[in-house]
Enzyme design. Structure first.
Site, PDB file in Angstrom:
ATOM      1  CB  SER A  50      -8.058   0.501   5.728  1.00 46.15           C
ATOM      2  OG  SER A  50      -8.660   1.759   5.905  1.00 46.15           O
TER       3      SER A  50
ATOM      4  CE  LYS B 154      -3.853   2.015   2.701  1.00 44.31           C
ATOM      5  NZ  LYS B 154      -4.708   1.788   3.888  1.00 44.31           N
TER       6      LYS B 154
ATOM      7  CB  SER C   9      -7.880   3.529   2.939  1.00 43.29           C
ATOM      8  OG  SER C   9      -7.003   2.964   3.891  1.00 43.29           O
TER       9      SER C   9
END
Length: 597
Positions: free
Chosen positions: A178, A78, A154
């Site tokens: 997330s 990420k 996210s």
């Protein structure tokens, strides 16, 4: 025409490397080609170049697959987690910087042989649960099964990369859900470890006191293997915690808590029926359903964004949000800018309320061994989300926002498919540092609902790691571990690593007299034992006899109990071997002992 992905599960790749069928270079080349076929999903913020990947591949050429536990395993990161030489943006171009060193968790994975393939798309500054809050040139990350639907955020790109067969596993972060919502929306395991289990040094903070690195995996067992490497101790991280010894697995006849019917929220009956299927499956696995009052959990969830914790998001981005507010998406700016308002009095009042809620929630947890909720009330199309961007995003956090505030461990587990073809699932959660226990239960629950990985036709790996016909599984705990001096006795006999796990909390370990090679002795002690890390290796049956014949006294092969309750053949020690031996149980296994010398 799209390429057909190779099987990226950890055991399959290791076997392909050992046989010479694949090399890390051939796997990476295949995945780079395949990744270009999914550009419309908006998965990547930075896809690694051949030049950036070259040092990782060159290093692996100097090693053998059996030398490193994650040799040649491709993973995605990420883009709020640093990878040296690749930009970090947190989905905000004005925030871009080029880190010179890896985040601690990336460093641990790379040292174990894993290869970072690039940085994945996310809701800007990890603020959102939808995966659509990423500006151009990246744009909304699309669901792996149906691109008309949201991917979940996210950690959107990290989940979609694994679900589409572009990485074996991936790293996300999870402050408010997330690491779980994208897993549910893309038919994956999503592990939200205990706060402090994995170092957050080198992670762009959202709420520093609540942030954790999450893992997206094809199966619970593979998440457990990655966790074993990713949770390496980091003396430079002030947020990391040392797991306690003596952690207990879930009992075979476990009690699982479920919110009272009037406290459960579903978007429609289809979602409700899917959740009920998960509950029935848990009962079939030996669980007893117990209704609990979920009100303290729900109130704690509201504190995350309605309380002063949003100030932590403001502090993390303050220089940028104060000087260049236009650099943020309007929705991101609106949420984070509110963090400048709460006072110290607000912060303390919220802490006091949270402490009371924690006490109430823990009282509910004391009634059960594990709690079970839906991961989300439903899933939305991109058009539905665009029509109601704030309310629908908030709705997705009903069952996730409280988890880190209350300091629980959690894992999202696929639960099957809705009538519209989209996946959803449930979340198992328990006290802090119950990560492995939850993953063991998830490994049993997962195949009750689905038999495929993500959006692929790949079948799940065996949840029980049972030996196949013509093979015998052997538990090792000392010098035969991957990369250690006697491991060659397994690999020379065509042994393959099938699982990294722990014993039940009923064992003690001693450094035996003599050596080199130095050896540990494992003894069973149900009153004063601890869980200890071990590996399960699979040997051809015709090689097992010669392997056992080479084991010197006082060691031998007997039955050893694992954390999930299974018994496997493995190394044990005769009591006479403890004469002159030094106990090393508290060091956390043989590798823990080696780290002290």
């Amino acid at each position: 025409m799209k390429t057909t992905t190779i099987n990226l599960d950890l055991t399959s790749l290791r076997n392909a490397y050992l046989s010479g069928e694949q090399t890390p270079a051939s796997v990476v080349a295949h995945l780079l080609q395949r990744a270009s076929e999914f550009d419309h999903h908006n998965i990547w913020i930075h896809r690694a170049t051949e030049a950036e990947l070259a040092p990782y591949l060159e290093r692996l050429q100097q090693c053998e697959p059996e030398d490193l536990p994650l040799y040649g395993i491709p993973f995605a990161v990420k883009d709020n987690i640093d990878v040296a030489g690749m930009p970090t943006t947190a989905a905000c171009e004005a925030f871009r910087y080029q880190p010179e060193i890896h985040a601690a968790v990336v460093e641990a994975l790379v040292e174990a042989g894993a290869i970072p393939l690039g940085k994945t798309n996310l809701d800007q500054f990890a603020t959102g649960l939808v995966g659509t809050r990423s500006p151009e040139p990246w744009g909304a990350c699309r669901n792996s099964i149906n691109p008309d639907y949201v991917s979940g955020g996210s950690s959107a790109g990290s989940a979609v990369a694994v679900a589409l067969g572009l990485a074996s596993f991936s790293l996300g972060t999870d402050t408010a859900g997330s690491g779980r919502v994208p897993a549910a929306f893309n038919n994956l395991i999503g592990l939200k470890p205990t706060l402090g289990r994995i170092s957050v040094r080198g992670v762009v903070p959202a709420c520093q006191s609540l942030d954790c690195v999450s893992i997206f995996a094809r199966s619970a067992n593979q998440a457990r293997d990655v966790l074993a490497v990713a949770s390496a101790p980091d003396a430079e991280d002030p947020w990391q915690k040392t797991p306690p010894t003596g952690r207990t697995p879930l009992p075979q006849n476990f009690r699982f808590g479920v919110p009272a019917d009037h406290q459960l929220v579903f978007d429609n009956d289809d979602v409700k029926k899917l959740f009920e299927r998960s509950l029935v499956a848990l009962e079939a696995l030996g669980g007893e359903r117990i209704e609990v009052d979920f009100s303290p959990f729900l109130e704690a969830a509201r504190l995350l964004y309605e309380g002063p914790w949003v100030t932590e998001r403001y502090l993390a981005t303050q220089p940028l949000i104060d000087k260049q507010p236009e650099a943020l998406l309007p929705v991101t700016y609106d949420i984070i800018s509110r963090g400048s308002a709460p006072s110290a009095a607000d912060a303390f009042a919220a802490q006091y309320r949270l402490q009371a809620l924690k006490r109430s929630a823990d009282t509910m947890m004391d009634q059960v061994d594990v709690m079970v909720t839906p991961t989300t009330p439903g899933i939305y199309t991109l058009a539905e989300l665009e029509a109601e961007p704030i309310s629908r995003n908030s709705r997705l956090g009903i069952y996730t926002n409280f988890m880190n505030l209350l300091d629980y461990s959690a894992v999202a587990v696929p639960g099957g498919y809705l009538a519209n073809g989209l996946p959803l699932g449930c979340t198992l959660f328990a006290d802090a540092f119950q990560d492995e226990a939850l993953l063991s239960l998830a490994a049993r629950l997962h195949p009750q609902a689905v038999d495929q990985v993500g959006a692929l036709t790949d079948l799940l790996d065996s949840p029980e790691f049972e030996a196949t016909e013509g093979t015998i599984d052997v538990l090792v705990c000392g010098a035969h571990l991957s990369g250690l001096p006697l491991n060659h006795q397994l690999t020379e006999r065509k042994g393959t690593l099938v699982q990294t796990t722990e014993t039940s909390p009923a064992y003690r370990m001693y450094l035996l007299d003599g050596g080199p090679p130095f050896r540990p002795g494992l003894i069973r002690d149900t009153e004063a034992g601890s869980p200890l890390p071990v590996e399960i290796w699979r040997l051809p049956a015709d090689q097992f006899g010669s392997f056992v014949a080479g084991i010197p006294a006082p060691l031998g092969i007997g039955k050893v109990e694992l954390a999930d309750g299974r018994w496997v053949s493995g190394f044990i020690c005769e009591p006479i071997g403890l004469e002159g031996a030094k106990e090393i149980t508290s060091l956390g296994g043989w590798r823990g002992y080696l780290a002290t010398i």
